[in-house]
Scaffold this active site. Structure first.
Site, short mmCIF file in Angstrom:
data_model
loop_
_atom_site.label_atom_id
_atom_site.label_comp_id
_atom_site.label_asym_id
_atom_site.label_seq_id
_atom_site.Cartn_x
_atom_site.Cartn_y
_atom_site.Cartn_z
N GLY A 209 14.05 -1.51 -5.22
CA GLY A 209 13.72 -0.35 -4.40
C GLY A 209 13.09 -0.84 -3.11
O GLY A 209 13.71 -0.93 -2.06
N ARG B 208 0.39 5.46 -0.49
CA ARG B 208 0.26 4.12 -1.05
C ARG B 208 -1.10 3.45 -0.77
O ARG B 208 -1.67 2.83 -1.67
CB ARG B 208 1.40 3.21 -0.57
CG ARG B 208 2.80 3.73 -0.94
CD ARG B 208 3.87 2.68 -0.80
NE ARG B 208 3.75 1.65 -1.80
CZ ARG B 208 3.26 0.46 -1.57
NH1 ARG B 208 2.91 0.11 -0.34
NH2 ARG B 208 3.14 -0.42 -2.53
N TYR C 19 -2.76 2.81 -4.34
CA TYR C 19 -2.65 1.44 -4.86
C TYR C 19 -3.43 0.43 -4.01
O TYR C 19 -3.19 -0.77 -4.13
CB TYR C 19 -1.18 0.97 -4.86
CG TYR C 19 -0.18 1.97 -5.38
CD1 TYR C 19 -0.16 2.34 -6.72
CD2 TYR C 19 0.75 2.55 -4.52
CE1 TYR C 19 0.77 3.25 -7.19
CE2 TYR C 19 1.69 3.46 -4.98
CZ TYR C 19 1.68 3.81 -6.32
OH TYR C 19 2.61 4.71 -6.77
N CYS D 213 -8.19 16.84 3.86
CA CYS D 213 -9.59 16.96 3.46
C CYS D 213 -9.84 16.14 2.20
O CYS D 213 -10.10 16.68 1.11
CB CYS D 213 -9.96 18.41 3.31
SG CYS D 213 -9.93 19.21 4.91
N1 LLP Z 1 13.55 -0.11 -11.84
C1 LLP Z 1 12.71 0.65 -12.52
C2 LLP Z 1 13.00 1.01 -13.90
C3 LLP Z 1 11.54 1.13 -11.90
O1 LLP Z 1 10.70 1.89 -12.58
C4 LLP Z 1 11.29 0.78 -10.55
C5 LLP Z 1 10.10 1.26 -9.89
C6 LLP Z 1 12.21 -0.01 -9.87
C7 LLP Z 1 13.34 -0.45 -10.55
C8 LLP Z 1 12.05 -0.42 -8.42
O2 LLP Z 1 10.92 -1.20 -8.22
P1 LLP Z 1 10.63 -1.82 -6.77
O3 LLP Z 1 11.76 -2.75 -6.43
O4 LLP Z 1 10.59 -0.71 -5.80
O5 LLP Z 1 9.34 -2.52 -6.88
N2 LLP Z 1 5.22 3.88 -6.13
C9 LLP Z 1 4.86 2.49 -6.33
C10 LLP Z 1 5.92 1.71 -7.00
C11 LLP Z 1 6.30 2.31 -8.34
C12 LLP Z 1 7.58 1.81 -8.77
C13 LLP Z 1 8.07 2.57 -9.94
N3 LLP Z 1 9.23 2.00 -10.48
C14 LLP Z 1 4.52 1.86 -4.97
O6 LLP Z 1 4.61 2.56 -3.97
O7 LLP Z 1 4.11 0.70 -4.93
#
Ligand code: LLP
Length: 402
Positions: free
Chosen positions: A261, A298, A302, A329
């Protein structure tokens, strides 16, 4: 993207505004393909949760990416964007069986992540191959909130329950065509991937119908110049080599699958915000901007670092230290102690790395509108989502007579 280009788009479409450089998405996609070029069958499924704008999905579909979807709504968005049903992989967690049935009806590849659902699926769909998500018990990830492959995480079926999985598979005679894992996000250390890979490949050996192995994602991207990142090229070499060896051992050319992602879309995005107020206080000079945790959560959720630059002023000889905060707020600080070129009211600031989990995690908190989105690609600019209006805030509300 060039400062002037960002400024002119912000002037044209107003702020706050997300601007995506799809050329960066394309180069990241190609980088990943090249890194794993030693693997015969490679499939990259974009984790659409990072950014589900249909135009972004179209760019990735045109690059021959597959899609990783975690809700039936994401599946439908992918279909709308033109993905072939065979390119959509459904990897949800803890959803109802009804939603799984809907995905099966649509014809997408389903991944199952608990024993109860596995049994139900096996009984109902023994001839429709399914993938199983394994929890490899590996601690990895840039923040505890995004570490999901450890023993106490809700995700996947624990590797220590492999015998239970095998029993259900044998009993229902269901077909397991893939194993999956995803250990977390923002993982810079290749060792964690290598460790989890071994756990997963060992599990693959327990089944003789496997066609693909899905290693999930979690690659860390740089958030500022010189920041550490997952060395995707080194990883491609190490894991590619190990995977090829394994395929020989297993006796079949398996497909190696990843679901990035952030790696694909994070760096492509910018959140452009306008300075409402410069507010000196006894210790800190705050910069209050026309955005907040409703558009980029974010940093607050995090403790993520997002680089901020003042695109209205490129004079680096006059800098000061500021805390850039939102208009919500709540304590919605985008960045503390940041050195920026001198900031004045009305300046436009660029919040970097806002392509992933920014709009997709945005809300209407404080009854604010979600911004417009603009994409630039191959020399052309496109408005890909309009800014919300007051009607969007009230559309689903029922105005009862009292
Ligand atoms: N595959 C699965 C099953 C996942 O749950 C996720 C992300 C991905 C792939 C992709 O991961 P990435 O390549 O984006 O790291 N909102 C958080 C990240 C949560 C990711 C949830 N799952 C952030 O903004 O850091």
């Amino acid at each position: 993207m060039e400062r002037e280009h960002l400024l002119s788009l912000t002037e044209e479409y107003g702020s706050p505004l997300y601007i995506y450089d799809a050329n960066k998405i394309e180069s990241q996609f190609n980088r990943m393909v090249n890194a794993f070029s030693s693997v015969n069958k490679l499939k990259i499924n974009y984790a659409v949760k990072a950014n589900t704008n249909i135009s972004i999905l179209k760019v990735l579909n045109n690059l021959n990416s597959g899609a990783d979807a975690v809700s039936i709504q994401e599946v439908k968005l992918c279909l709308k964007a033109g993905f072939d049903v065979s390119d959509i992989f459904f990897t949800p967690s803890g959803i109802s069986f009804k939603e799984i049935e809907e995905a099966v009806t649509l014809g997408v590849q389903v991944t199952l992540d608990n024993l109860t659902v596995l049994k139900k699926y096996g009984e109902k769909f023994p001839t429709i191959p399914a993938c199983i998500r394994i929890n490899p018990h590996v601690m990895a990830g840039g923040h505890s909130k995004i570490s999901v492959g450890h023993v106490d995480s809700k995700f996947g079926i624990s590797i220590s329950q492999l015998d239970n999985i095998k029993e259900i598979v044998a009993h229902t005679k269901m077909v397991v065509n893939g194993l999956h894992m995803h250990t977390g996000s923002d993982i810079s250390n290749i060792d964690a991937f290598v460790e989890a890979t071994e756990v997963l490949l060992n599990a693959v050996k327990q089944f003789d119908t496997i066609e693909f192995v899905d290693f999930g994602s979690g690659f860390k991207v740089p958030y500022k110049k010189g920041d550490n990142e997952t060395n995707i090229e080194a990883m491609g070499e190490i894991i590619g080599k190990r995977f090829n060896e394994f395929c020989k051992e297993y006796g079949r050319d398996l497909t190696l699958l990843f679901e990035p992602g952030k790696f694909l879309v994070s760096e492509s995005g910018n959140l452009m915000v306008k300075v409402n107020v410069v507010k000196p206080t006894p210790n800190i000079t705050f910069i209050g901007v026309n955005s907040g945790l409703n558009h980029l959560i974010r940093p607050m959720m995090y403790d993520a670092y997002h680089h901020i630059t003042n695109v209205s002023n490129n004079n680096e000889t006059q800098q000061a230290i500021y805390s850039v905060v939102g208009y919500i707020c709540e304590n919605d600080t985008f960045g503390s102690n940041r050195t920026l070129n001198k900031v004045s009211q009305g300046n436009i600031l660029r919040i970097h790395n806002s392509g992933a989990y920014s709009f997709s995690m945005a809300s209407n908190y404080n009854s604010r509108y979600r911004p417009a989105e603009v994409m630039t690609y191959k020399g052309k600019d496109y408005l890909i989502r309009e800014r919300e209006t007051f009607e969007d805030l009230t559309r689903n509300q029922i105005d009862i007579e009292l």
